[in-house]
Design an enzyme around this catalytic site. Structure first.
Site, PDB file in Angstrom:
ATOM      1  CG  ASP A  45      -1.729   1.292   1.308  1.00  0.00           C
ATOM      2  OD1 ASP A  45      -2.651   1.401   0.477  1.00  0.00           O
ATOM      3  OD2 ASP A  45      -1.461   2.178   2.147  1.00  0.00           O
ATOM      4  CE1 TYR A  50       0.273   7.824   2.695  1.00  0.00           C
ATOM      5  CE2 TYR A  50       0.826   5.572   2.142  1.00  0.00           C
ATOM      6  CZ  TYR A  50      -0.048   6.486   2.690  1.00  0.00           C
ATOM      7  OH  TYR A  50      -1.230   6.049   3.241  1.00  0.00           O
ATOM      8  CE  LYS A  79      -3.939   4.722   0.576  1.00  0.00           C
ATOM      9  NZ  LYS A  79      -2.538   4.578   0.966  1.00  0.00           N
ATOM     10  CG  HIS A 112      -4.790   9.831   0.230  1.00  0.00           C
ATOM     11  ND1 HIS A 112      -3.441   9.830   0.041  1.00  0.00           N
ATOM     12  CD2 HIS A 112      -4.970   9.341   1.483  1.00  0.00           C
ATOM     13  CE1 HIS A 112      -2.837   9.360   1.127  1.00  0.00           C
ATOM     14  NE2 HIS A 112      -3.750   9.064   2.019  1.00  0.00           N
TER      15      HIS A 112
HETATM   16  N1  LIG Z   1      -5.523   6.036   3.630  1.00  0.00           N
HETATM   17  C1  LIG Z   1      -5.006   6.748   4.598  1.00  0.00           C
HETATM   18  O1  LIG Z   1      -5.334   7.924   4.788  1.00  0.00           O
HETATM   19  C2  LIG Z   1      -4.025   6.097   5.519  1.00  0.00           C
HETATM   20  C3  LIG Z   1      -3.736   6.679   6.770  1.00  0.00           C
HETATM   21  C4  LIG Z   1      -2.832   6.006   7.589  1.00  0.00           C
HETATM   22  C5  LIG Z   1      -2.224   4.842   7.186  1.00  0.00           C
HETATM   23  N2  LIG Z   1      -2.492   4.324   5.945  1.00  0.00           N
HETATM   24  C6  LIG Z   1      -1.829   3.088   5.461  1.00  0.00           C
HETATM   25  O2  LIG Z   1      -1.892   2.109   6.486  1.00  0.00           O
HETATM   26  C7  LIG Z   1      -0.577   1.697   6.831  1.00  0.00           C
HETATM   27  C8  LIG Z   1      -0.511   1.285   8.272  1.00  0.00           C
HETATM   28  O3  LIG Z   1      -0.868   2.342   9.137  1.00  0.00           O
HETATM   29  P1  LIG Z   1       0.165   3.030  10.131  1.00  0.00           P
HETATM   30  O4  LIG Z   1       1.518   2.937   9.539  1.00  0.00           O
HETATM   31  O5  LIG Z   1      -0.313   4.374  10.447  1.00  0.00           O
HETATM   32  O6  LIG Z   1       0.007   2.206  11.480  1.00  0.00           O
HETATM   33  P2  LIG Z   1       0.195   0.675  11.931  1.00  0.00           P
HETATM   34  O7  LIG Z   1       0.491  -0.186  10.786  1.00  0.00           O
HETATM   35  O8  LIG Z   1      -0.948   0.371  12.809  1.00  0.00           O
HETATM   36  O9  LIG Z   1       1.475   0.783  12.869  1.00  0.00           O
HETATM   37  C9  LIG Z   1       2.743   0.970  12.326  1.00  0.00           C
HETATM   38  C10 LIG Z   1       3.727   1.214  13.484  1.00  0.00           C
HETATM   39  O10 LIG Z   1       3.815   0.042  14.289  1.00  0.00           O
HETATM   40  C11 LIG Z   1       5.161  -0.431  14.335  1.00  0.00           C
HETATM   41  N3  LIG Z   1       5.083  -1.880  14.197  1.00  0.00           N
HETATM   42  C12 LIG Z   1       4.822  -2.594  13.081  1.00  0.00           C
HETATM   43  N4  LIG Z   1       4.768  -3.910  13.352  1.00  0.00           N
HETATM   44  C13 LIG Z   1       5.022  -4.031  14.664  1.00  0.00           C
HETATM   45  C14 LIG Z   1       5.120  -5.143  15.535  1.00  0.00           C
HETATM   46  N5  LIG Z   1       4.943  -6.387  15.085  1.00  0.00           N
HETATM   47  N6  LIG Z   1       5.409  -4.913  16.843  1.00  0.00           N
HETATM   48  C15 LIG Z   1       5.603  -3.656  17.294  1.00  0.00           C
HETATM   49  N7  LIG Z   1       5.519  -2.544  16.517  1.00  0.00           N
HETATM   50  C16 LIG Z   1       5.224  -2.738  15.214  1.00  0.00           C
HETATM   51  C17 LIG Z   1       5.872   0.204  13.160  1.00  0.00           C
HETATM   52  O11 LIG Z   1       7.216   0.471  13.461  1.00  0.00           O
HETATM   53  P3  LIG Z   1       8.448  -0.233  12.647  1.00  0.00           P
HETATM   54  O12 LIG Z   1       8.374   0.246  11.229  1.00  0.00           O
HETATM   55  O13 LIG Z   1       9.640   0.271  13.368  1.00  0.00           O
HETATM   56  O14 LIG Z   1       8.249  -1.716  12.783  1.00  0.00           O
HETATM   57  C18 LIG Z   1       5.112   1.517  12.989  1.00  0.00           C
HETATM   58  O15 LIG Z   1       5.649   2.522  13.807  1.00  0.00           O
HETATM   59  C19 LIG Z   1       0.263   2.928   6.492  1.00  0.00           C
HETATM   60  O16 LIG Z   1       1.622   2.649   6.450  1.00  0.00           O
HETATM   61  C20 LIG Z   1      -0.351   3.313   5.166  1.00  0.00           C
HETATM   62  O17 LIG Z   1       0.116   2.450   4.150  1.00  0.00           O
HETATM   63  C21 LIG Z   1      -3.400   4.918   5.119  1.00  0.00           C
END
Ligand SMILES: NC(=O)c1ccc[n+]([C@@H]2O[C@H](COP(=O)([O-])OP(=O)(O)OC[C@H]3O[C@@H](n4cnc5c(N)ncnc54)[C@H](OP(=O)(O)O)[C@@H]3O)[C@@H](O)[C@H]2O)c1
Length: 311
Positions: A45, A50, A79, A112
């Site tokens: 994704d 980004y 997006k 987006h």
């Molecule tokens: N459409 C939108 O508006 C929108 C908004 C937000 C997000 N997104 C998408 O959704 C994806 C995921 O959301 P997110 O990045 O905000 O949050 P998330 O996936 O819930 O959390 C990511 C965070 O958790 C850590 N992490 C990952 N796996 C882990 C594990 N097994 N144990 C402990 N910590 C862990 C990562 O750090 P490390 O990298 O250090 O492991 C990172 O800091 C985004 O990257 C993006 O692609 C889309």
């Protein structure tokens, strides 16, 4: 349907787990995407916003030329950014993304958010632009991100092509039950963003005045910790398993090799019906991603929720 994929309403298979990439800097992302593909991830994704599509394109290219994967086995999501949410601009935005990703088509193209810079553009117009890209076969599926129910319904009212998928914030503490029910009824697949509760996104928590300041991160939930001990899994794996077992796509972000592998290792155990029920009943918080930059926009998707928070 294999347990590792969801079938979109147009018959296309979407992997149930993917790699999130928001906030990941390009220099480390090439290795992260390659690790993910080597591990078995097939969905990545990203978004024009980004600023990392080139790195992802480079990683995909390397994986294909090293025969690790074929293009047709990958499912790449990107997006359309806010300034390009205009039926006359969406094609050039997608083509720019495709060029950076070094791809001939995208597997899923999302708006987006519902708030175009050009205020004369309505959400219905954005959808017509996406339909055109689908008809031109530049996008194999199309969908929406950060739209609320009212806006999704407006699109359903005019859509010639069904909405294949929506990407929304969804995790243990923000399960979006009403949205889930609505999407199931209309055969719209859900991609759960921030499936781990975005534990390190202090930016959003600190600066969002409407957030529930007492919110804790889902990793620390006692039920999650108890289940992690029972299944000899990590809290992250329990959080992801809960969503996957509810037929939701998840896109946890990590650039850490061990955590990329850990997050994918969620297919060798099953939560019981009773455990799923308990997880579904956990007390809910407000959203984390309020997208405050949309405040004041006519199509601000979270205006009503903001108002409720103030009451
Ligand atoms: N459409 C939108 O508006 C929108 C908004 C937000 C997000 N997104 C998408 O959704 C994806 C995921 O959301 P997110 O990045 O905000 O949050 P998330 O996936 O819930 O959390 C990511 C965070 O958790 C850590 N992490 C990952 N796996 C882990 C594990 N097994 N144990 C402990 N910590 C862990 C990562 O750090 P490390 O990298 O250090 O492991 C990172 O800091 C985004 O990257 C993006 O692609 C889309």
């Amino acid at each position: 349907m294999s347990s590792n994929t969801l079938i979109l309403s147009n018959g296309i298979e979407m992997p149930i787990i993917g790699l999130g990439t928001s906030g990941a800097s390009s220099d480390i992302l090439i290795a992260a995407v390659k690790t993910a593909i080597n591990t078995g991830y097939r969905l990545i994704d990203t978004a024009a916003a980004y600023n990392n599509e080139e790195a992802i394109g480079e990683a995909i290219c390397q994986c294909i030329s090293e025969n690790l994967v074929k293009r047709e086995d990958l499912f790449i999501v990107t997006k359309c950014p806010t300034p390009f949410l205009h039926p006359n601009k969406q094609e050039s935005a997608l083509k720019e993304s495709l060029q950076k990703l070094k791809l001939g088509y995208i597997d899923c193209y999302l708006a987006h958010n519902p708030c175009p810079t050009d205020l004369t553009v309505k959400v219905e117009d954005i959808w017509k632009g996406l339909e055109m890209l689908y008809e031109k076969k530049l996008a194999k599926s199309i969908g929406l991100s950060n739209f609320n129910l009212e806006k999704i319904q407006r699109i359903l009212n005019i859509a010639k092509i069904p909405i294949h998928c929506v990407q929304i914030e969804l995790h243990l503490y923000f399960q979006q039950k009403e949205m889930l029910e609505f999407c199931r009824k209309h055969k719209i697949a859900i991609m759960a963003y921030a499936p781990l509760g975005a534990p390190n996104r202090s930016f959003y928590k600190r600066f969002c005045i409407f957030c529930n300041q007492s919110s804790v991160i889902p990793f620390e939930d006692p039920l999650i910790i108890e289940l992690a001990k029972k299944y000899l899994k990590t809290p992250a794996q329990i959080l992801l398993r809960h969503l996957i077992q509810s037929n939701l796509n998840v896109i946890p972000k990590s650039t850490n090799e061990a955590r990329i592998k850990e997050n994918f290792d969620v297919f060798d155990f099953k939560l019981s019906g009773e455990e799923m029920e308990k997880l579904n009943s956990v007390k809910q918080n407000s959203r984390t991603f309020w997208l405050d930059f949309l405040i004041g926009h006519l199509e601000d998707p979270f205006k009503d929720e903001r108002q409720k928070q103030m009451e």
